[in-house]
Design a protein around this motif. Structure first.
Motif, PDB file in Angstrom:
ATOM      1  N   ILE A 196       0.851  -1.185   0.000  1.00  0.00           N
ATOM      2  CA  ILE A 196       0.000   0.000   0.000  1.00  0.00           C
ATOM      3  C   ILE A 196       0.891   1.240   0.000  1.00  0.00           C
ATOM      4  O   ILE A 196       1.712   1.435   0.901  1.00  0.00           O
ATOM      5  N   LEU A 197       0.741   2.066  -0.995  1.00  0.00           N
ATOM      6  CA  LEU A 197       1.605   3.229  -1.172  1.00  0.00           C
ATOM      7  C   LEU A 197       1.476   4.183   0.014  1.00  0.00           C
ATOM      8  O   LEU A 197       0.379   4.570   0.408  1.00  0.00           O
ATOM      9  N   GLY A 198       2.612   4.553   0.588  1.00  0.00           N
ATOM     10  CA  GLY A 198       2.632   5.533   1.661  1.00  0.00           C
ATOM     11  C   GLY A 198       2.625   4.963   3.061  1.00  0.00           C
ATOM     12  O   GLY A 198       2.979   5.664   4.017  1.00  0.00           O
ATOM     13  N   PHE A 199       2.246   3.677   3.225  1.00  0.00           N
ATOM     14  CA  PHE A 199       2.189   3.106   4.571  1.00  0.00           C
ATOM     15  C   PHE A 199       3.568   3.021   5.215  1.00  0.00           C
ATOM     16  O   PHE A 199       3.697   3.131   6.434  1.00  0.00           O
ATOM     17  N   ASN A 200       4.615   2.826   4.407  1.00  0.00           N
ATOM     18  CA  ASN A 200       5.954   2.679   4.971  1.00  0.00           C
ATOM     19  C   ASN A 200       6.470   3.969   5.600  1.00  0.00           C
ATOM     20  O   ASN A 200       7.428   3.952   6.367  1.00  0.00           O
ATOM     21  N   LEU A 201       5.823   5.109   5.328  1.00  0.00           N
ATOM     22  CA  LEU A 201       6.254   6.385   5.892  1.00  0.00           C
ATOM     23  C   LEU A 201       5.560   6.720   7.212  1.00  0.00           C
ATOM     24  O   LEU A 201       5.945   7.677   7.887  1.00  0.00           O
ATOM     25  N   LEU A 202       4.548   5.945   7.592  1.00  0.00           N
ATOM     26  CA  LEU A 202       3.710   6.309   8.735  1.00  0.00           C
ATOM     27  C   LEU A 202       4.243   5.820  10.077  1.00  0.00           C
ATOM     28  O   LEU A 202       3.581   5.992  11.100  1.00  0.00           O
ATOM     29  N   ASN A 204       4.861   4.237  13.390  1.00  0.00           N
ATOM     30  CA  ASN A 204       4.035   3.373  14.244  1.00  0.00           C
ATOM     31  C   ASN A 204       2.551   3.722  14.197  1.00  0.00           C
ATOM     32  O   ASN A 204       1.777   3.318  15.060  1.00  0.00           O
ATOM     33  N   GLU A 205       2.128   4.443  13.159  1.00  0.00           N
ATOM     34  CA  GLU A 205       0.722   4.811  13.035  1.00  0.00           C
ATOM     35  C   GLU A 205      -0.164   3.587  12.832  1.00  0.00           C
ATOM     36  O   GLU A 205      -1.231   3.462  13.419  1.00  0.00           O
ATOM     37  N   VAL A 206       0.278   2.661  11.964  1.00  0.00           N
ATOM     38  CA  VAL A 206      -0.488   1.455  11.691  1.00  0.00           C
ATOM     39  C   VAL A 206       0.024   0.358  12.606  1.00  0.00           C
ATOM     40  O   VAL A 206       1.167  -0.075  12.497  1.00  0.00           O
ATOM     41  N   ASP A 207      -0.808  -0.101  13.529  1.00  0.00           N
ATOM     42  CA  ASP A 207      -0.394  -1.034  14.559  1.00  0.00           C
ATOM     43  C   ASP A 207       0.191  -2.307  13.946  1.00  0.00           C
ATOM     44  O   ASP A 207      -0.455  -2.992  13.171  1.00  0.00           O
ATOM     45  N   GLY A 208       1.434  -2.607  14.300  1.00  0.00           N
ATOM     46  CA  GLY A 208       2.050  -3.837  13.824  1.00  0.00           C
ATOM     47  C   GLY A 208       2.554  -3.800  12.405  1.00  0.00           C
ATOM     48  O   GLY A 208       2.983  -4.822  11.873  1.00  0.00           O
TER      49      GLY A 208
END
Length: 263
Positions: A196-202, A204-208
């Motif tokens: 998913i584009l952009g998730f790697n920049l967030l 610890n926003e996305v749990d786990g």
């Protein structure tokens, strides 16, 4: 509420007529989850539900469950906003949460969480701002503040994130006299959300979230100095993506919840 746990596999293969170029053809993995099912053996811990994900290419548009919906907004290739809505039986939406993201030099700089919107208004009842500072590629420090309706900021705590091989392996957080340290161990397989584009920049926003999948979580705090250990097991498909995730409670015996994925 858990932060977010997240169609079909599309393999792009570039070839040409030359046998030399065929031998160096590139495979690009565009696997994205279509649905995520949340299953709780103990109904006191949660309600079973199925989340359906929609995309624009590999940009996530929304995650919809029976009683909630999360909508994502991009600015180019980065996620700039996440909005959470409660859904009633007629599927009418009531905004309950909003997160705003700002970046600097291609990295997450600030995260602003707004919670509690009366009658879908623009005024939030609670606002928390987190500011990130990058010491190195392996260490990120952060401070977080409560923000009043007049815009005044009050520091509530601080922390640090340790990263390795695309995963957060340690999160240390301090607030007043309280300190919580969480460490993670990962497998070598694919996290279902990695494309998913952009998730790697967030961060610890996305749990786990990480490049791989968490198999062990250990947590200690000033209140509970003895480590609480949580184990997670997976069943994978032939491409190394989880089709089932089983999370155990601290006893290591009872199942806390399960997650199933379709692609």
């Amino acid at each position: 509420m858990k932060k977010i746990l997240f169609f079909s596999a599309l393999m792009l293969i570039f070839t040409s007529c030359s046998s030399d170029e065929e031998s160096s053809s590139e495979n690009l993995d565009s696997t994205l989850p279509k649905t995520i099912s949340f299953i709780y053996p103990n109904e006191n811990l949660g309600t079973n539900s199925i989340g359906t994900l929609t995309y624009d290419g590999n940009k996530i548009v929304s995650l919809t469950r029976e009683q909630s919906k999360i909508v994502f907004t991009y600015d180019g290739n980065t996620i700039k906003k996440q909005e959470v809505f409660d859904l009633d039986f007629q599927k009418n939406e009531t905004k309950s949460k909003e997160v705003l993201y700002a970046y600097e030099n291609g990295k997450l700089k600030t995260r602003i969480l707004k919670v509690g919107f009366a009658d879908n208004g623009s005024e939030a009842l609670s606002t928390i701002k987190t500011v990130y500072t990058y010491t190195s590629d392996a260490l990120v420090n952060y401070n977080y503040y409560s923000v009043s309706t007049s815009g005044q900021e009050k520091k509530e705590g601080e922390g640090s994130l340790e990263l390795k091989d695309g995963n957060i392996i340690k999160d240390s957080k301090t607030s007043g006299a309280s300190k919580i340290t969480t460490t993670y161990e990962f497998d070598s397989k694919n996290n279902p959300l990695k494309n998913i584009l952009g998730f790697n920049l967030l961060l610890n926003e996305v749990d786990g979230f990480g490049k791989n999948n968490i198999v062990k979580t250990s947590r200690v705090s000033t209140e509970f100095p003895n480590p609480a250990v949580y184990l997670t097991s997976y069943t994978y498909n032939d491409k190394g993506y989880p089709i089932k995730r089983t999370a155990f409670d601290s006893s290591g015996i009872s199942i806390e919840y399960e997650t199933e994925y379709t692609y």
